[in-house]
Design a protein around this motif. Structure first.
Motif, PDB file in Angstrom:
ATOM      1  N   LEU A  89     -54.243   1.101  25.541  1.00 12.20           N
ATOM      2  CA  LEU A  89     -55.391   0.995  24.755  1.00 12.20           C
ATOM      3  C   LEU A  89     -56.475   0.300  25.232  1.00 12.20           C
ATOM      4  CD1 LEU A  89     -53.456   0.689  21.302  1.00 12.20           C
ATOM      5  CD2 LEU A  89     -54.494   2.808  22.351  1.00 12.20           C
ATOM      6  N   LYS A  90     -57.451   0.750  25.453  1.00 10.19           N
ATOM      7  CA  LYS A  90     -58.828   0.038  25.950  1.00 10.19           C
ATOM      8  C   LYS A  90     -59.686   0.757  25.249  1.00 10.19           C
ATOM      9  CE  LYS A  90     -57.428  -1.362  30.533  1.00 10.19           C
ATOM     10  NZ  LYS A  90     -55.857  -1.479  30.089  1.00 10.19           N
ATOM     11  N   THR A  91     -60.929   0.152  24.890  1.00 16.15           N
ATOM     12  CA  THR A  91     -62.168   0.577  24.334  1.00 16.15           C
ATOM     13  C   THR A  91     -62.618   1.982  25.064  1.00 16.15           C
ATOM     14  OG1 THR A  91     -62.885  -1.523  23.312  1.00 16.15           O
ATOM     15  CG2 THR A  91     -64.434   0.230  23.319  1.00 16.15           C
ATOM     16  N   GLY A  92     -63.015   2.907  24.416  1.00 20.12           N
ATOM     17  CA  GLY A  92     -63.665   4.047  25.161  1.00 20.12           C
ATOM     18  C   GLY A  92     -62.850   5.318  24.704  1.00 20.12           C
ATOM     19  N   GLN A  93     -63.033   6.348  25.451  1.00 14.73           N
ATOM     20  CA  GLN A  93     -62.441   7.668  25.305  1.00 14.73           C
ATOM     21  C   GLN A  93     -60.822   7.521  25.844  1.00 14.73           C
ATOM     22  OE1 GLN A  93     -64.751  11.410  25.741  1.00 14.73           O
ATOM     23  NE2 GLN A  93     -63.420  11.975  27.173  1.00 14.73           N
ATOM     24  N   LYS A  94     -60.243   8.324  24.908  1.00 12.29           N
ATOM     25  CA  LYS A  94     -58.949   8.260  25.586  1.00 12.29           C
ATOM     26  C   LYS A  94     -58.364   9.985  25.437  1.00 12.29           C
ATOM     27  CE  LYS A  94     -58.362   4.138  25.541  1.00 12.29           C
ATOM     28  NZ  LYS A  94     -59.219   4.063  26.500  1.00 12.29           N
ATOM     29  N   LYS A 132     -61.746   8.727  20.765  1.00 11.49           N
ATOM     30  CA  LYS A 132     -62.437   7.338  21.108  1.00 11.49           C
ATOM     31  C   LYS A 132     -62.087   6.364  20.126  1.00 11.49           C
ATOM     32  CE  LYS A 132     -66.937   5.557  21.580  1.00 11.49           C
ATOM     33  NZ  LYS A 132     -68.505   5.749  21.328  1.00 11.49           N
ATOM     34  N   ILE A 133     -61.701   5.152  20.820  1.00  7.74           N
ATOM     35  CA  ILE A 133     -61.492   3.915  20.243  1.00  7.74           C
ATOM     36  C   ILE A 133     -62.528   2.814  20.583  1.00  7.74           C
ATOM     37  CG2 ILE A 133     -59.880   1.987  20.369  1.00  7.74           C
ATOM     38  CD1 ILE A 133     -57.652   3.724  21.289  1.00  7.74           C
ATOM     39  N   ASP A 134     -63.009   2.523  19.259  1.00  7.18           N
ATOM     40  CA  ASP A 134     -64.208   1.362  19.158  1.00  7.18           C
ATOM     41  C   ASP A 134     -63.611   0.026  19.339  1.00  7.18           C
ATOM     42  OD1 ASP A 134     -66.095   3.514  19.511  1.00  7.18           O
ATOM     43  OD2 ASP A 134     -66.243   3.742  17.248  1.00  7.18           O
ATOM     44  N   ASP A 135     -62.676  -0.227  18.666  1.00  7.87           N
ATOM     45  CA  ASP A 135     -62.186  -1.686  18.479  1.00  7.87           C
ATOM     46  C   ASP A 135     -60.652  -1.505  18.731  1.00  7.87           C
ATOM     47  OD1 ASP A 135     -61.603  -4.062  17.741  1.00  7.87           O
ATOM     48  OD2 ASP A 135     -62.064  -3.940  15.797  1.00  7.87           O
ATOM     49  N   VAL A 136     -60.263  -1.851  20.055  1.00  5.06           N
ATOM     50  CA  VAL A 136     -58.864  -2.170  20.442  1.00  5.06           C
ATOM     51  C   VAL A 136     -58.117  -3.001  19.414  1.00  5.06           C
ATOM     52  CG1 VAL A 136     -57.406  -2.498  22.323  1.00  5.06           C
ATOM     53  CG2 VAL A 136     -59.300  -1.318  22.793  1.00  5.06           C
ATOM     54  N   ARG A 143     -49.944  -0.473  23.726  1.00  6.56           N
ATOM     55  CA  ARG A 143     -50.937  -1.425  23.998  1.00  6.56           C
ATOM     56  C   ARG A 143     -51.409  -1.366  25.212  1.00  6.56           C
ATOM     57  NH1 ARG A 143     -54.027  -4.226  21.335  1.00  6.56           N
ATOM     58  NH2 ARG A 143     -53.534  -4.787  19.414  1.00  6.56           N
TER      59      ARG A 143
END
Length: 102
Positions: free
Chosen positions: A67-72, A14-18, A64
């Motif tokens: 890369l978006k906020t949320g689950q990857k 998970k990405i919280d801060d792209v 990039r």
């Protein structure tokens, strides 16, 4: 580290801060003999190569756009997975050691 046990693996994170990332993905792993490896991030192909035995670091730049906020989901296709010669019945391809996103 952890071995794959078949021809496909996935890593979910998970990405919280792209904004914290420049869009570079680095994977470190070892292989069981020469291996074809194909990587996709959320269905977007990133990398395809035949890699030789040993410790390997793959660095993929310019991710990039994916890369978006949320689950990857990082999909790893390993069509050359096979049984080792030591009696282990699993089909192995790579020993995953580290994933770094920066």
């Amino acid at each position: 580290f952890r071995w794959s046990d078949g021809t496909q693996a996935e890593i979910i994170f998970k990405i919280d801060d792209v904004g914290a990332f420049d869009g570079i993905l680095r994977l470190t792993f070892g292989t069981l003999g020469d291996q074809t490896i194909e990587l996709s991030l959320n269905g977007r192909p990133l990398y395809s190569e035949v890699l030789s035995t040993g410790g390997i670091t793959v660095e993929i730049t310019d991710i990039r756009p994916a890369l978006k906020t949320g689950q990857k989901r990082l999909d790893i296709d390993l069509p050359d997975a096979r049984q080792p010669d030591n009696g282990d019945i699993r089909r192995l391809a790579m020993s995953f050691q580290e994933l770094t996103l920066f």
